[in-house]
Design an enzyme around this catalytic site. Structure first.
Site, PDB file in Angstrom:
ATOM      1  N   ASP A   9       0.437   3.637   2.280  1.00 38.31           N
ATOM      2  CA  ASP A   9       0.363   4.205   3.687  1.00 38.31           C
ATOM      3  C   ASP A   9      -0.771   5.211   3.422  1.00 38.31           C
ATOM      4  O   ASP A   9      -1.835   4.861   3.033  1.00 38.31           O
ATOM      5  CB  ASP A   9       1.502   4.808   4.099  1.00 38.31           C
ATOM      6  CG  ASP A   9       1.476   4.797   5.753  1.00 38.31           C
ATOM      7  OD1 ASP A   9       0.950   3.976   6.364  1.00 38.31           O
ATOM      8  OD2 ASP A   9       2.114   5.893   6.518  1.00 38.31           O
TER       9      ASP A   9
ATOM     10  N   ASP B  56       0.543  -1.212   0.074  1.00 41.01           N
ATOM     11  CA  ASP B  56      -0.012   0.169  -0.050  1.00 41.01           C
ATOM     12  C   ASP B  56       1.078   1.170   0.110  1.00 41.01           C
ATOM     13  O   ASP B  56       2.055   1.123   0.171  1.00 41.01           O
ATOM     14  CB  ASP B  56      -0.969   0.105   1.354  1.00 41.01           C
ATOM     15  CG  ASP B  56       0.000   0.009   2.626  1.00 41.01           C
ATOM     16  OD1 ASP B  56       0.397   1.045   3.128  1.00 41.01           O
ATOM     17  OD2 ASP B  56       0.351  -1.216   3.114  1.00 41.01           O
TER      18      ASP B  56
HETATM   19  N1  LIG Z   1       1.260   1.228   5.797  1.00 36.83           N
HETATM   20  C1  LIG Z   1       1.666   0.354   6.829  1.00 36.83           C
HETATM   21  N2  LIG Z   1       2.084   0.854   7.884  1.00 36.83           N
HETATM   22  C2  LIG Z   1       2.498  -0.170   8.597  1.00 36.83           C
HETATM   23  N3  LIG Z   1       2.777  -1.503   8.478  1.00 36.83           N
HETATM   24  C3  LIG Z   1       2.196  -1.678   7.163  1.00 36.83           C
HETATM   25  N4  LIG Z   1       2.234  -3.124   6.831  1.00 36.83           N
HETATM   26  C4  LIG Z   1       1.731  -3.071   5.584  1.00 36.83           C
HETATM   27  N5  LIG Z   1       1.187  -1.900   5.395  1.00 36.83           N
HETATM   28  C5  LIG Z   1       1.722  -1.012   6.311  1.00 36.83           C
END
Ligand SMILES: Nc1ncnc2[nH]cnc12
Ligand SMILES: CSC[C@H]1O[C@H](OP(=O)(O)O)[C@H](O)[C@@H]1O
Length: 291
Positions: free
Chosen positions: A211, A209
């Site tokens: 974030d 992703d």
């Molecule tokens: N955006 C994110 N922040 C923290 N841990 C994660 N694991 C997968 N995506 C994450």
């Protein structure tokens, strides 16, 4: 000669490794507490392999609830010389997209609610974390990726947050100004403890992703992480299988000294050492304490 034993710590979405030979789940006890789960003892083309699901099968344990000391001690007792962490991460850079694999080589540890060392009062030690990733192991993963046509970006900084909540937008932007590449919740203190246990360590960070900082993408949620991990599990399993098949059967000395990190780390004079703590360190530090 030291026999190489490959340890895989499977993160979110990776709770098993199919296709292995001579498999057996074994409970490994430690003086630090309970590991996240039993360890899968296995082989692949004669290469010994140990697999531990970091959050336990069924994903029962949160990042802050993992007993990282028990996990690393159990891997050491299982004979592991090299640990590959497989981890879901968020991207902090435009050019790192969901589905990409990154072989990170640095960490920033922002965790605050975890036991971070095997050592302490009664036996003080300070290991170097200048190079937390073992370059030889990372190079082997990159070679396995090339052989399987799985692209892996070399290098990057992984920001380790406490969680379990994802970051605020201000935090995400702050980490971007620090030059961090990816963000996750688990690789510290895992990498620190692996170093204290003289086990080589490297991470395959699987981007799931953006974030919450990216204007064209919504804020991360668990369903997105699960979906992207599901799409990539087969690829990472293929990568790990190739790594194991091609791995040198004899442990190669680590260029940054991960496998002898305790040679010049212990401060406490022999006469001032706590026998109870020394006993707990039998697996982690037996090599240096018994000489
Ligand atoms: N955006 C994110 N922040 C923290 N841990 C994660 N694991 C997968 N995506 C994450
Ligand atoms: C389910 S998203 C958050 C979770 O996933 C990552 O864990 P792992 O490194 O074990 O794959 C991240 O660090 C969080 O713990």
């Amino acid at each position: 000669m030291t026999q190489a034993v490959l340890g895989i710590i499977g993160g979110s979405g990776l709770y098993d490794l199919p296709g292995l030979e001579k498999t057996e789940w074994r409970q490994v006890g430690t003086p630090w507490g309970e590991p996240s789960d039993a360890i899968l003892f296995a082989e692949l083309d004669g290469m010994p392999l140990r697999f531990l699901p970091r959050h336990g099968r069924g994903h029962r344990i949160s990042p802050s609830g993992i007993d990282y000391r028990a996990n690393i001690d159990a891997m050491k007792r299982a004979g592991v010389t090299d640990i590959v962490s497989v981890s879901a991460v968020g991207s902090l850079k435009e050019e790192l997209a969901p589905g990409d694999f990154v072989l990170v080589d640095q960490f920033i540890d922002r965790t605050f609610a975890r036991e971070k060392s095997f050592f302490g009062t009664g036996l003080v030690a300070h290991v170097s974390m200048a190079d937390p990733v073992s370059p030889g192991l990372a190079a082997r993963i990159a070679a396995a990726g090339a052989a399987e046509d799985i692209s892996c970006r070399r290098g990057g900084t992984y920001l380790v947050m406490e969680g379990p909540q994802f970051s605020s937008r201000a935090e995400s932007e702050l980490y971007r100004t620090w030059g961090c590449d990816v963000i996750g919740m688990t690789n510290m203190p895992e990498a620190k403890l692996a170093r204290e246990a003289e086990i080589c360590y490297a991470t395959i960070a699987m981007v799931t992703d953006y974030d919450c900082w990216h204007p064209d993408h919504g804020a991360v949620d668990v369903s997105q992480v699960i979906r992207v991990m599901g799409e990539n599990t087969a690829r990472v399993q293929r990568l790990v299988a190739r790594l194991a098949r091609d791995f040198p059967r004899e442990h190669e000395p680590c260029p940054v000294g991960s496998d002898r990190a305790l040679d010049h780390a212990i401060m406490t004079a022999p006469g001032a050492r706590d026998p109870g703590l020394m006993a707990k360190l039998d697996a982690v530090a037996g090599r240096v304490l018994s000489r």
